[in-house]
Motif scaffolding. Structure first.
Motif, PDB file in Angstrom:
ATOM      1  N   GLU A  38       0.829  -1.213   0.000  1.00 47.46           N
ATOM      2  CA  GLU A  38       0.000   0.000   0.000  1.00 47.46           C
ATOM      3  C   GLU A  38       0.861   1.260   0.000  1.00 47.46           C
ATOM      4  O   GLU A  38       0.596   2.218  -0.746  1.00 47.46           O
ATOM      5  CB  GLU A  38      -0.909  -0.003   1.235  1.00 47.46           C
ATOM      6  CG  GLU A  38      -1.967  -1.091   1.225  1.00 47.46           C
ATOM      7  CD  GLU A  38      -2.696  -1.201   2.560  1.00 47.46           C
ATOM      8  OE1 GLU A  38      -2.508  -0.305   3.413  1.00 47.46           O
ATOM      9  OE2 GLU A  38      -3.433  -2.188   2.752  1.00 47.46           O
ATOM     10  N   GLU A  39       1.893   1.257   0.826  1.00 46.48           N
ATOM     11  CA  GLU A  39       2.749   2.447   0.932  1.00 46.48           C
ATOM     12  C   GLU A  39       3.571   2.653  -0.337  1.00 46.48           C
ATOM     13  O   GLU A  39       3.841   3.799  -0.729  1.00 46.48           O
ATOM     14  CB  GLU A  39       3.660   2.339   2.157  1.00 46.48           C
ATOM     15  CG  GLU A  39       2.916   2.431   3.483  1.00 46.48           C
ATOM     16  CD  GLU A  39       2.211   3.766   3.662  1.00 46.48           C
ATOM     17  OE1 GLU A  39       2.781   4.804   3.263  1.00 46.48           O
ATOM     18  OE2 GLU A  39       1.087   3.782   4.200  1.00 46.48           O
ATOM     19  N   ALA A  95      -2.309 -13.775  -1.892  1.00 43.65           N
ATOM     20  CA  ALA A  95      -2.895 -12.594  -1.250  1.00 43.65           C
ATOM     21  C   ALA A  95      -2.126 -11.325  -1.606  1.00 43.65           C
ATOM     22  O   ALA A  95      -2.732 -10.265  -1.824  1.00 43.65           O
ATOM     23  CB  ALA A  95      -2.924 -12.786   0.267  1.00 43.65           C
ATOM     24  N   LEU A  96      -0.808 -11.432  -1.678  1.00 41.40           N
ATOM     25  CA  LEU A  96       0.002 -10.265  -2.023  1.00 41.40           C
ATOM     26  C   LEU A  96      -0.242  -9.840  -3.470  1.00 41.40           C
ATOM     27  O   LEU A  96      -0.377  -8.644  -3.765  1.00 41.40           O
ATOM     28  CB  LEU A  96       1.484 -10.561  -1.797  1.00 41.40           C
ATOM     29  CG  LEU A  96       1.890 -10.914  -0.359  1.00 41.40           C
ATOM     30  CD1 LEU A  96       3.388 -11.172  -0.273  1.00 41.40           C
ATOM     31  CD2 LEU A  96       1.492  -9.826   0.627  1.00 41.40           C
ATOM     32  N   PHE A  97      -0.294 -10.804  -4.367  1.00 40.50           N
ATOM     33  CA  PHE A  97      -0.584 -10.498  -5.764  1.00 40.50           C
ATOM     34  C   PHE A  97      -1.973  -9.874  -5.899  1.00 40.50           C
ATOM     35  O   PHE A  97      -2.158  -8.878  -6.613  1.00 40.50           O
ATOM     36  CB  PHE A  97      -0.477 -11.760  -6.619  1.00 40.50           C
ATOM     37  CG  PHE A  97       0.893 -11.990  -7.200  1.00 40.50           C
ATOM     38  CD1 PHE A  97       1.114 -11.867  -8.565  1.00 40.50           C
ATOM     39  CD2 PHE A  97       1.971 -12.337  -6.391  1.00 40.50           C
ATOM     40  CE1 PHE A  97       2.369 -12.077  -9.116  1.00 40.50           C
ATOM     41  CE2 PHE A  97       3.228 -12.551  -6.923  1.00 40.50           C
ATOM     42  CZ  PHE A  97       3.435 -12.425  -8.286  1.00 40.50           C
ATOM     43  N   ASP A  98      -2.956 -10.457  -5.221  1.00 43.23           N
ATOM     44  CA  ASP A  98      -4.325  -9.932  -5.302  1.00 43.23           C
ATOM     45  C   ASP A  98      -4.399  -8.503  -4.771  1.00 43.23           C
ATOM     46  O   ASP A  98      -5.069  -7.636  -5.351  1.00 43.23           O
ATOM     47  CB  ASP A  98      -5.285 -10.823  -4.505  1.00 43.23           C
ATOM     48  CG  ASP A  98      -5.511 -12.181  -5.164  1.00 43.23           C
ATOM     49  OD1 ASP A  98      -5.143 -12.345  -6.352  1.00 43.23           O
ATOM     50  OD2 ASP A  98      -6.050 -13.082  -4.477  1.00 43.23           O
ATOM     51  N   LYS A 102      -5.371  -5.145  -6.881  1.00 41.67           N
ATOM     52  CA  LYS A 102      -6.505  -4.327  -6.463  1.00 41.67           C
ATOM     53  C   LYS A 102      -6.108  -2.860  -6.338  1.00 41.67           C
ATOM     54  O   LYS A 102      -6.876  -1.958  -6.694  1.00 41.67           O
ATOM     55  CB  LYS A 102      -7.044  -4.848  -5.125  1.00 41.67           C
ATOM     56  CG  LYS A 102      -8.252  -4.076  -4.610  1.00 41.67           C
ATOM     57  CD  LYS A 102      -8.736  -4.659  -3.284  1.00 41.67           C
ATOM     58  CE  LYS A 102      -9.920  -3.870  -2.735  1.00 41.67           C
ATOM     59  NZ  LYS A 102     -10.373  -4.426  -1.431  1.00 41.67           N
ATOM     60  N   LEU A 103      -4.887  -2.627  -5.865  1.00 38.42           N
ATOM     61  CA  LEU A 103      -4.405  -1.261  -5.683  1.00 38.42           C
ATOM     62  C   LEU A 103      -3.930  -0.622  -6.997  1.00 38.42           C
ATOM     63  O   LEU A 103      -3.776   0.590  -7.081  1.00 38.42           O
ATOM     64  CB  LEU A 103      -3.245  -1.238  -4.678  1.00 38.42           C
ATOM     65  CG  LEU A 103      -3.590  -1.598  -3.229  1.00 38.42           C
ATOM     66  CD1 LEU A 103      -2.315  -1.729  -2.410  1.00 38.42           C
ATOM     67  CD2 LEU A 103      -4.504  -0.541  -2.628  1.00 38.42           C
TER      68      LEU A 103
END
Length: 347
Positions: A38-39, A95-98, A102-103
């Motif tokens: 996110e960052e 989960a990291l790829f998803d 998404k971002l």
């Protein structure tokens, strides 16, 4: 000479592509890993990069001297212990790829063996990075090349011959989109070790999109590299440099990554093109250049002498280069002191 990753064109003529390396900075916490993604997006990075390995896919579980780290950040550990501590669990990857998708930030990884490549193919990785320590693993490079995806090879510790061997392996196995990164595999690395002029030579010598994998602790080296032809910049990224993880101490924090994304693009825009023309920001200041002005009152027909004209600001008169030409000529009408010297008052 460009490559395309996830719809973004990378190479000369395009703004630098910024890769935030997550590496081991999750410190064993998936929520930290998600927050780092996110960052990185908030900071303006183009991509987030993982490392995909397990301890047993990268080394052997041995405490013999060959496998012990005797100095540096990780002194006192065996290689197996280091990679057990540092690896990103494979069960996190989806989960990291998803989350990245998404971002809206590109996500890809460095695989360290063929099983990692197969796993990343299942996740739809858009590109692959070969780490510096694996640049001599030609069979891994060939296996990655066969995916048909863009490949980035980091060249830390590799000499010119080894770099060429890695390039030949990649291209020989079918890689059509290849980039290389100048790198110093020190953690951290002093700026003086980087010899950034090597980037210019790499571009000329290998004819590939070239960038920088930067392990210095600030942004100066990375931003400077843009002026020498770096089209990609990779930096380790963390939420907290004092977090205590394997790579935290030589990683950028969010504000620093934001500055890198901003300043590297500013440097690229500043390079521009060869242009001797007047720039838009200069137009309003042309009037303040020097020009010729009368410093005496003169009657029509009177001779112009050296002490009757000066080169001063502003710029409404004739350019100063005409001073010698007008000395000895006569004015065609009365002129007042402090008036501009123009063609229509000179005989």
């Amino acid at each position: 000479m460009t490559i395309d990753i996830d719809g973004r064109t990378i190479g000369p003529g395009h703004a630098p592509y910024i890769i935030a390396e997550l590496s081991a900075n999750h410190n064993g916490n998936i929520d930290t890993a998600l927050k780092i993604i996110e960052e990185a997006k908030k900071a303006g990075a183009d991509a987030i990069k993982l490392q995909t390995y397990r301890p047993d896919t990268i080394t052997l579980d041995s405490d013999l001297p060959d496998f012990q780290i005797m100095e540096g950040l990780w002194e006192g550990r065996t290689l197996y212990e280091l990679y057990e501590w540092a690896h990103t669990p494979w069960e996190w990857h989806q989960a990291l790829f998803d989350h990245a998708r998404k971002l809206g930030i590109t996500i890809f990884s460095s695989p360290f063996d063929n099983t990692a490549v197969d796993f990343l193919e299942e996740l739809g990785a858009p590109a692959y990075k070969i780490a510096s320590f694996e640049a001599v693993d030609l069979s891994l490079i060939e296996y990655v090349a066969k995916t048909g995806k863009p490949m980035i090879i980091s060249t830390g510790m590799a000499d010119a011959d080894e770099i060429q061997e890695a390039i030949d392996a990649a291209q020989g196995a079918g890689c059509k989109q290849l980039a290389i990164l100048h790198c110093v595999s020190g953690y951290p690395a002093p700026a003086e070790d980087y010899n950034l002029r090597t980037i210019t030579d790499m571009v000329e010598r290998f004819g590939l999109v070239t960038g920088l994998s930067d392990h210095t602790i600030d942004n100066t080296t990375a931003i400077t590299s843009v002026a020498l032809g770096a089209s990609l910049i990779e930096k380790h990224f963390t939420l907290d440099r004092n977090g205590g993880g394997p790579d935290d101490s030589f990683s950028l924090e969010p504000a620093e990554l934001t500055a890198l994304c901003r300043d590297s693009k500013t440097a690229w825009h500043a390079l521009g093109k060869v242009d001797y023309g007047r720039k838009s920001s200069e137009q309003g200041n042309v009037q303040f250049r020097r020009s010729l002005y009368f410093v005496k009152n003169l009657k029509a027909g009177e001779l112009i002498t050296k002490d009757s004209v000066r080169s001063v600001r502003p710029g409404y008169g004739l350019p100063p280069k005409h001073l010698a030409d007008i000395i000895g000529r006569r004015v065609t009408s009365d002129v007042s002191i402090h008036s501009a010297v123009t063609e229509n008052v000179i005989n």
